[in-house]
Design an enzyme around this catalytic site. Structure first.
Site, PDB file in Angstrom:
ATOM      1  N   GLY A 103       0.873  -1.169   0.000  1.00  0.00           N
ATOM      2  CA  GLY A 103       0.000   0.000   0.000  1.00  0.00           C
ATOM      3  C   GLY A 103       0.907   1.214   0.000  1.00  0.00           C
ATOM      4  N   GLU A 152       9.108  -6.754 -10.251  1.00  0.00           N
ATOM      5  CA  GLU A 152       7.867  -7.479  -9.970  1.00  0.00           C
ATOM      6  C   GLU A 152       8.043  -8.930 -10.394  1.00  0.00           C
ATOM      7  OE1 GLU A 152       4.699  -5.309 -11.831  1.00  0.00           O
ATOM      8  OE2 GLU A 152       4.853  -3.671 -10.390  1.00  0.00           O
ATOM      9  N   HIS A 172       8.934  -3.262  -6.862  1.00  0.00           N
ATOM     10  CA  HIS A 172       8.408  -2.806  -8.168  1.00  0.00           C
ATOM     11  C   HIS A 172       9.521  -2.164  -8.996  1.00  0.00           C
ATOM     12  CE1 HIS A 172       4.139  -3.191  -6.847  1.00  0.00           C
ATOM     13  NE2 HIS A 172       4.520  -2.653  -5.719  1.00  0.00           N
ATOM     14  N   SER A 186       5.807  -5.474  -1.169  1.00  0.00           N
ATOM     15  CA  SER A 186       5.821  -4.062  -1.584  1.00  0.00           C
ATOM     16  C   SER A 186       6.139  -3.152  -0.384  1.00  0.00           C
ATOM     17  CB  SER A 186       4.499  -3.729  -2.273  1.00  0.00           C
ATOM     18  OG  SER A 186       4.567  -2.494  -2.932  1.00  0.00           O
ATOM     19  N   ALA A 187       5.214  -2.317   0.080  1.00  0.00           N
ATOM     20  CA  ALA A 187       5.491  -1.464   1.248  1.00  0.00           C
ATOM     21  C   ALA A 187       5.945  -2.302   2.449  1.00  0.00           C
ATOM     22  CB  ALA A 187       4.255  -0.646   1.618  1.00  0.00           C
TER      23      ALA A 187
END
Lengths: 234, 234
Positions: free
Chosen positions: B88, B193, B158, B121-122
């Site tokens: 997020g 990714e 990413h 991700s985050a």
């Protein structure tokens, strides 16, 4: 309010020299003010940055004085008729502006109409109430995200539309601005490369060669074309 | 050191369902631990986020308990065998982890080998010493950019290679990471990714379907392929 503010999305557009695409907008904005105090804080190499900016802007008829070469930064700003805050990293720029205690002084002189303000990229980001709509990486920590607040809207420079054929799964710029509005109220001008926003007093105009996308909390984004009157944002 | 850490670049890759491409890596990593405490703080809608994650991970054989539904967050973490910190916005995630005073507790249990850590991700960003190599927009201000420090390197999830045909004048990801290294020393794993980094004790391995690009201060970037031993980063 007698402010004069020029916010540029990017100093270059593809295939053109520094500020070439907006040369006429610069000349119109600066009028008879030709000595500009340049703030190089968004990039680590202040000398190299100032030399590069001078190399492109002096042939246009401007005289560039780099802030970091002045003996007293506050005095230099107090005497300047105009500043140009260049692009680079917005976190670094904001941290350095706080370290040098320049936020209040710049704001006061611009809002009072004593000093014109031109910003490009990171320099446009910090013209808004906060730097919370920057695209930059948080490589250093500023003491606050609050910035000059010369205009009541946020800038998102280098605005990019979603690419329909992209296979990238990271957030689009529009996604990120929507997240911003889950936590913040200020409108965001997504300014494509090639776009400028000129503010004179209570009048704001979109200039340059590309349009802008306006994002407001709880509303659908809206498109504006060059020449559009954006005064309703002030 | 008996930590077990799985850092995922992105929960989805193009054209596939949530975590589908790395299902086997997840099963291998979690082994006989099947109850996972899910931390939804990177997204505003905690209920919706937890429901979505459960919908995809429960059919794989996991039982998902959302942290925000527990009466005492610290106690829930103290009793968990594993946490999953979802993606997020990294600024929002970090701010909330500080608000809930969870940074030290999570770190202690993971480093002590009592609790496994999976991040996407985050959630991968915050596994490093700082969140300074996130791609996210600074929509809220955390009290610090320091994060869990479960591994001594930074993650850039990413990760995107420069696009040779791009006409965009904003910085490439590589430019941004180079700027990070003007001010910081920690190596940065640019994880495309489809890539994962698995850490077990003092062994780190690159997994998944894409490679990674390693950036170290003052050195040329290096490419690593899936299967590469990255233990030298620990």
């Amino acid at each position: 309010m007698s402010r004069k503010v020029l916010l540029i999305s990017s100093s270059r557009i593809y295939g053109q020299a520094y500020m070439e695409y907006c040369r006429q907008e610069l000349l119109d904005f600066w009028g008879d003010v030709r000595e500009i105090l340049f703030v190089p804080f968004a990039i680590k190499d202040w000398d190299g940055y100032a030399a590069n900016v001078s190399r492109f802007l002096e042939p246009m008829g401007f005289s560039i004085k780099a802030l970091h070469t002045q003996p007293d930064f506050k005095q230099a700003i107090s005497e300047a008729k105009g500043v140009f805050v260049g692009g680079g990293n917005t976190f670094l720029l904001t941290r350095t502006l706080y370290e040098q205690d320049l936020i209040g002084l710049v704001r006061e002189r611009v809002i009072g109409g004593e000093m014109r303000y031109m910003g490009s990229s990171a320099g446009s980001n910090v013209a808004g109430p906060t730097m919370k709509t920057t695209n930059d990486m948080p490589i250093v920590m500023p003491p606050s995200f609050d910035t000059f607040n010369l205009v009541p809207f946020q800038m998102n420079p280098h605005y990019q539309d979603p690419q329909p054929d992209s296979q990238h799964m990271g957030e689009t710029r529009e996604d990120r601005i929507r997240e911003f509005h889950q936590w913040n109220e200020a409108p965001v001008v997504g300014l494509r490369e090639g776009g400028l926003v000129e503010v004179e007093g209570d009048k704001a105009t979109l200039k340059g060669v590309t349009g802008a996308r306006l994002f407001r909390a709880g509303q659908n984004p809206e498109e504006y074309l060059p020449g559009a009157d954006l005064s309703f944002l002030l």
